[in-house]
Design a protein around this motif. Structure first.
Motif, PDB file in Angstrom:
ATOM      1  N   ALA A 262       0.852  -1.188   0.000  1.00 14.85           N
ATOM      2  CA  ALA A 262       0.000   0.000   0.000  1.00 14.85           C
ATOM      3  C   ALA A 262       0.888   1.238   0.000  1.00 14.85           C
ATOM      4  CB  ALA A 262      -0.915  -0.005   1.219  1.00 14.85           C
ATOM      5  N   GLY A 263       0.296   2.385  -0.315  1.00 15.37           N
ATOM      6  CA  GLY A 263       1.045   3.630  -0.316  1.00 15.37           C
ATOM      7  C   GLY A 263       1.394   4.077   1.091  1.00 15.37           C
ATOM      8  N   PRO A 264       2.607   4.544   1.321  1.00 13.12           N
ATOM      9  CA  PRO A 264       3.023   4.958   2.662  1.00 13.12           C
ATOM     10  C   PRO A 264       2.138   6.040   3.277  1.00 13.12           C
ATOM     11  CG  PRO A 264       4.940   4.720   1.237  1.00 13.12           C
ATOM     12  CD  PRO A 264       3.741   4.574   0.363  1.00 13.12           C
ATOM     13  N   ARG A 265       1.659   6.994   2.468  1.00 10.75           N
ATOM     14  CA  ARG A 265       0.798   8.036   3.041  1.00 10.75           C
ATOM     15  C   ARG A 265      -0.510   7.453   3.569  1.00 10.75           C
ATOM     16  NH1 ARG A 265       1.872  13.537  -0.381  1.00 10.75           N
ATOM     17  NH2 ARG A 265       3.636  12.720  -1.564  1.00 10.75           N
ATOM     18  N   GLN A 266      -1.027   6.458   2.857  1.00 11.23           N
ATOM     19  CA  GLN A 266      -2.253   5.821   3.347  1.00 11.23           C
ATOM     20  C   GLN A 266      -2.006   5.181   4.711  1.00 11.23           C
ATOM     21  OE1 GLN A 266      -4.948   6.378   1.428  1.00 11.23           O
ATOM     22  NE2 GLN A 266      -3.504   7.399   0.060  1.00 11.23           N
ATOM     23  N   VAL A 267      -0.888   4.497   4.823  1.00 13.23           N
ATOM     24  CA  VAL A 267      -0.572   3.784   6.065  1.00 13.23           C
ATOM     25  C   VAL A 267      -0.399   4.769   7.219  1.00 13.23           C
ATOM     26  CG1 VAL A 267       1.036   2.195   7.175  1.00 13.23           C
ATOM     27  CG2 VAL A 267       0.482   1.898   4.742  1.00 13.23           C
ATOM     28  N   THR A 268       0.367   5.819   6.988  1.00  8.66           N
ATOM     29  CA  THR A 268       0.579   6.816   8.038  1.00  8.66           C
ATOM     30  C   THR A 268      -0.734   7.452   8.469  1.00  8.66           C
ATOM     31  OG1 THR A 268       2.807   7.294   7.218  1.00  8.66           O
ATOM     32  CG2 THR A 268       1.767   8.968   8.596  1.00  8.66           C
ATOM     33  N   THR A 269      -1.584   7.759   7.509  1.00  6.69           N
ATOM     34  CA  THR A 269      -2.864   8.390   7.825  1.00  6.69           C
ATOM     35  C   THR A 269      -3.756   7.455   8.623  1.00  6.69           C
ATOM     36  OG1 THR A 269      -2.725   9.722   5.809  1.00  6.69           O
ATOM     37  CG2 THR A 269      -4.887   9.524   6.849  1.00  6.69           C
ATOM     38  N   VAL A 270      -3.829   6.204   8.214  1.00  2.00           N
ATOM     39  CA  VAL A 270      -4.684   5.249   8.928  1.00  2.00           C
ATOM     40  C   VAL A 270      -4.162   5.021  10.345  1.00  2.00           C
ATOM     41  CG1 VAL A 270      -5.475   2.849   8.990  1.00  2.00           C
ATOM     42  CG2 VAL A 270      -5.602   4.161   6.859  1.00  2.00           C
ATOM     43  N   ILE A 271      -2.866   4.970  10.518  1.00  5.93           N
ATOM     44  CA  ILE A 271      -2.311   4.837  11.876  1.00  5.93           C
ATOM     45  C   ILE A 271      -2.779   6.004  12.741  1.00  5.93           C
ATOM     46  CG2 ILE A 271      -0.174   4.925  13.225  1.00  5.93           C
ATOM     47  CD1 ILE A 271       1.158   3.351  10.909  1.00  5.93           C
TER      48      ILE A 271
ATOM     49  N   LEU B 149      -3.803  -3.845  15.750  1.00  5.79           N
ATOM     50  CA  LEU B 149      -3.623  -3.569  14.330  1.00  5.79           C
ATOM     51  C   LEU B 149      -2.792  -2.302  14.134  1.00  5.79           C
ATOM     52  CD1 LEU B 149      -4.265  -4.185  11.342  1.00  5.79           C
ATOM     53  CD2 LEU B 149      -6.273  -2.696  11.596  1.00  5.79           C
ATOM     54  N   ARG B 150      -3.113  -1.267  14.885  1.00  7.57           N
ATOM     55  CA  ARG B 150      -2.342  -0.019  14.777  1.00  7.57           C
ATOM     56  C   ARG B 150      -0.868  -0.262  15.044  1.00  7.57           C
ATOM     57  NH1 ARG B 150      -2.758   3.700  19.819  1.00  7.57           N
ATOM     58  NH2 ARG B 150      -1.653   1.820  20.526  1.00  7.57           N
ATOM     59  N   ASP B 151      -0.556  -1.001  16.102  1.00  9.17           N
ATOM     60  CA  ASP B 151       0.837  -1.252  16.447  1.00  9.17           C
ATOM     61  C   ASP B 151       1.528  -2.074  15.366  1.00  9.17           C
ATOM     62  OD1 ASP B 151       0.369   0.143  18.753  1.00  9.17           O
ATOM     63  OD2 ASP B 151       0.181  -1.637  20.037  1.00  9.17           O
ATOM     64  N   TRP B 152       0.810  -3.033  14.789  1.00  8.99           N
ATOM     65  CA  TRP B 152       1.383  -3.836  13.714  1.00  8.99           C
ATOM     66  C   TRP B 152       1.637  -2.974  12.478  1.00  8.99           C
ATOM     67  CZ3 TRP B 152      -0.494  -5.253   8.805  1.00  8.99           C
ATOM     68  CH2 TRP B 152       0.261  -6.236   8.149  1.00  8.99           C
ATOM     69  N   LEU B 153       0.674  -2.114  12.158  1.00 10.07           N
ATOM     70  CA  LEU B 153       0.880  -1.211  11.026  1.00 10.07           C
ATOM     71  C   LEU B 153       2.076  -0.301  11.259  1.00 10.07           C
ATOM     72  CD1 LEU B 153      -2.811  -0.144  10.230  1.00 10.07           C
ATOM     73  CD2 LEU B 153      -1.335  -1.540   8.773  1.00 10.07           C
ATOM     74  N   ARG B 154       2.186   0.215  12.467  1.00  8.35           N
ATOM     75  CA  ARG B 154       3.263   1.164  12.779  1.00  8.35           C
ATOM     76  C   ARG B 154       4.632   0.487  12.783  1.00  8.35           C
ATOM     77  NH1 ARG B 154       1.352   4.111  17.381  1.00  8.35           N
ATOM     78  NH2 ARG B 154       0.826   5.830  15.952  1.00  8.35           N
ATOM     79  N   HIS B 155       4.727  -0.671  13.399  1.00  8.72           N
ATOM     80  CA  HIS B 155       6.046  -1.274  13.643  1.00  8.72           C
ATOM     81  C   HIS B 155       6.452  -2.316  12.606  1.00  8.72           C
ATOM     82  CE1 HIS B 155       6.166   0.900  17.362  1.00  8.72           C
ATOM     83  NE2 HIS B 155       5.088   0.289  17.825  1.00  8.72           N
ATOM     84  N   THR B 156       5.487  -2.894  11.902  1.00 10.52           N
ATOM     85  CA  THR B 156       5.808  -3.940  10.930  1.00 10.52           C
ATOM     86  C   THR B 156       5.490  -3.516   9.498  1.00 10.52           C
ATOM     87  OG1 THR B 156       5.413  -5.663  12.596  1.00 10.52           O
ATOM     88  CG2 THR B 156       5.378  -6.338  10.274  1.00 10.52           C
ATOM     89  N   TYR B 157       4.240  -3.091   9.270  1.00 11.42           N
ATOM     90  CA  TYR B 157       3.820  -2.827   7.897  1.00 11.42           C
ATOM     91  C   TYR B 157       4.422  -1.535   7.356  1.00 11.42           C
ATOM     92  CZ  TYR B 157       0.835  -2.900   3.771  1.00 11.42           C
ATOM     93  OH  TYR B 157       0.394  -2.942   2.473  1.00 11.42           O
ATOM     94  N   ALA B 158       4.371  -0.461   8.139  1.00 12.74           N
ATOM     95  CA  ALA B 158       4.886   0.827   7.642  1.00 12.74           C
ATOM     96  C   ALA B 158       6.354   0.749   7.242  1.00 12.74           C
ATOM     97  CB  ALA B 158       4.659   1.929   8.682  1.00 12.74           C
TER      98      ALA B 158
END
Length: 573
Positions: free
Chosen positions: A172-181, A224-233
């Motif tokens: 996914a696009g990094p901006r999307q990930v940062t925004t969703v976090i 999910l937020r922590d996984w997105l922040r520390h793993t997916y992003a």
């Protein structure tokens, strides 16, 4: 938002029916989809869906795709049967084939394995459906508790899909990930989560159960937020934000129901930009003589124009605006059923994206259509920015179209009135509705009219920026902005800020939206063009006998159509 076999009960098609026609195939698809996707079931008003959530894993997505493939096979059989050439059957069959084919193209390209967006993603669907789940009885609240407890499994499935996407190099696009976090940070809160606030009004006898279920849901979103922040992003850092021509064309078919000439659409966006800029200059001179740009006049209105003070006061004012529009339009320009006349003004929950939105009534109208205003921490709202937007979201925009579809669903099919909705059809009607109110004189003063033109300008900007960014097109030589350069997201945001009265945080949210939902935002202007062309063709065919009220009601009763078919069908009315 807007989602057994070929067997119905209670007077509908039964197991013994040997020759279903296309509309029966379409409605059987809706029933089967509800089993796989109870979020769709809740939006349609199916009580049994209230306690469940869909399987968001790759296997769950494949089950939905399998249903689409099976339905297309059954549709081909149905079209060969006597009676399938009836106009109503033909129209439904054409929509069903186009929609399922477009959805399968997106699925087969594994787009669901990188579904992160600031407005249109599984996490938004899960939270959003809670706001329309029934809450009138103890049993309703018990179902909500059950749905909240189902959130960890649903989010595990979603995480499995994103993990599979990483394995296949589909980020996914990094901006999307940062925004969703950031959105998830707001939802889970620091002292009290959104889910705890949502369940606070539940019945006392379920207090403990609801508190526990809210804590379970909050914990799942935190995980999910922590996984997105520390793993997916970290894994998607540096991934491309734009999708390129091939992916863009696929999404364009999905959102618009047609294979657009994207270069022609881009040029049309620019032609609308220049036309609207000229009209805005005229209105700006009335508001602030000598203003250098229309947006200087709009900035003047932000300080000195008419305003509504207070979030609740604004909600009430918007309700009155819609009620007044219904009273003025019914019997003159529309012929509305009583149940279509009810629409509710609501405040969007915290953590929503910046844009207002609308939710369709349930099939039995027990839940009416609703407009939603995201306050974005504001308490003072300028009238120029509200009026045209609520003509778009409410009346005569989304509400009149989608509530009318629901009202005539028995004459169409449930599919045509609900899950078969083509985004550009609905958004095009809503933009046409704004223009209609201007044509009818409802935007008579300069403040309201420049607000309307600014909203129209925003939709022209969407065509330019959305297509321009994703296809990296050249900015034309006659552009007032960076002529000859190629679009980037950064240039898109700068261009939007220079040519809009919207605040910077709104503009940022919009550009992130375009990056995460390629080709959806262009459907407003391109859909409006289809509606205007269809009306012009019908008026030319009928001459002085053209009846706008009759045409509007016939048009609103067609049900969903892709832009491929919409203009043609409108011209025949």
């Amino acid at each position: 938002m807007t989602r057994r076999s070929l067997s119905y009960e209670d007077g509908r098609m039964s197991d013994t029916t040997s020759s279903p026609l296309p509309r029966q195939v379409a409605d059987a698809y809706v029933d089967a989809l509800i089993e796989l996707d109870p979020i769709t079931g809740t939006y349609l008003g199916v009580p049994e869906s209230s306690g469940r959530l869909p399987d968001l894993s790759p296997a769950g997505a494949e089950a939905v795709a399998g249903l689409a493939r099976t339905t297309l096979d059954r549709l081909a059989e149905a079209e060969a049967r006597p009676g399938a050439d009836d106009e109503a059957e033909r129209r439904c069959a054409r929509l069903l084939r186009e929609r399922l084919t477009a959805e399968l193209a997106v699925h087969d390209a594994d787009e669901g394995l990188r579904a992160v967006s600031n407005i249109n993603s599984p996490v938004h669907a899960i939270r959003g459906v809670l706001t329309v789940t029934p809450t009138g009885t103890v049993a309703d609240w018990a179902a909500i508790a059950e749905r909240l407890r189902a959130i960890p499994a649903a989010l595990d499935g979603y995480r499995a899909s994103l993990t599979e996407g990483l394995a296949r190099k589909l980020p996914a696009g990094p901006r999307q990930v940062t925004t969703v976090i950031g959105q998830l940070d707001e939802w889970v809160g620091t002292d009290r989560s959104w889910f705890a606030q949502f369940t606070a009004d539940g019945p006392p006898e379920l207090r403990s159960d609801l508190d526990t279920a809210a804590a379970v849901a909050t914990g799942a979103f935190e995980d999910l937020r922590d996984w997105l922040r520390h793993t997916y992003a970290p894994a998607v850092e540096g991934a491309p934000e734009i999708v390129g021509r091939e992916r863009y064309a696929r999404w364009s078919r999905y959102f618009n129901g047609t294979d657009l000439d994207l270069d022609e659409a881009y040029a049309y966006g620019w032609s609308e930009f220049h036309r609207l800029y000229g009209e805005m200059r005229t209105e700006a001179e009335k508001i602030l003589p000598g203003a250098a740009t229309p947006w200087e006049a709009i900035a003047h209105l932000d300080e000195h124009g008419a305003h509504i003070e207070g979030v609740e006061e604004t909600r009430v004012w918007l309700q009155q605006l819609m009620d007044e529009a219904i009273e003025a339009l019914d019997g003159t320009h529309f012929d509305l059923a009583e149940r279509v006349k009810k629409v509710e003004s609501r405040i969007a929950p915290p953590g929503s994206a910046a844009a207002p939105y609308y939710t369709q009534p349930s099939q039995d109208f027990s839940r009416p259509g609703r407009t939603w205003l995201p306050p974005m921490d504001e308490t003072r709202f300028p009238v120029y920015d509200l009026v045209s937007t609520w003509y778009h979201e409410g009346v005569p925009g989304h509400h009149l179209q989608l509530a009318q579809w629901t009202h005539v669903a028995d004459r169409l099919s449930r599919y045509q009135a609900t899950v078969g909705m083509v985004s550009a059809n609905a958004e095009g009607w809503a933009l046409y509705a704004e223009r209609l109110m201007d044509e009818l004189g409802f935007l008579g003063d300069a403040e309201r009219r420049i607000g309307y033109l600014d909203a129209q300008m925003m939709r022209a900007l969407r065509v330019i920026i959305d297509i321009g960014m994703h296809l990296e097109l050249e900015i034309p030589a006659d552009s007032p902005f960076h002529p000859g350069e190629r679009w980037t997201p950064e240039l898109g945001e700068e261009f939007f800020n220079l040519h809009s009265g919207r605040p910077a945080d709104f503009v940022q949210s919009e550009v992130i939206r375009y990056l995460g939902m390629p080709a959806q935002a262009i459907g407003y202007k391109l859909g409006e063009r289809a509606w205007l062309r269809g009306r012009a063709a019908a008026r030319a065919a009928h001459g002085d006998a053209f009846d706008p009220k009759q045409w509007h009601m016939a048009a609103l009763s067609l049900g969903s159509l892709g832009l491929d078919d919409l203009e043609e069908e409108l011209a025949r009315l």
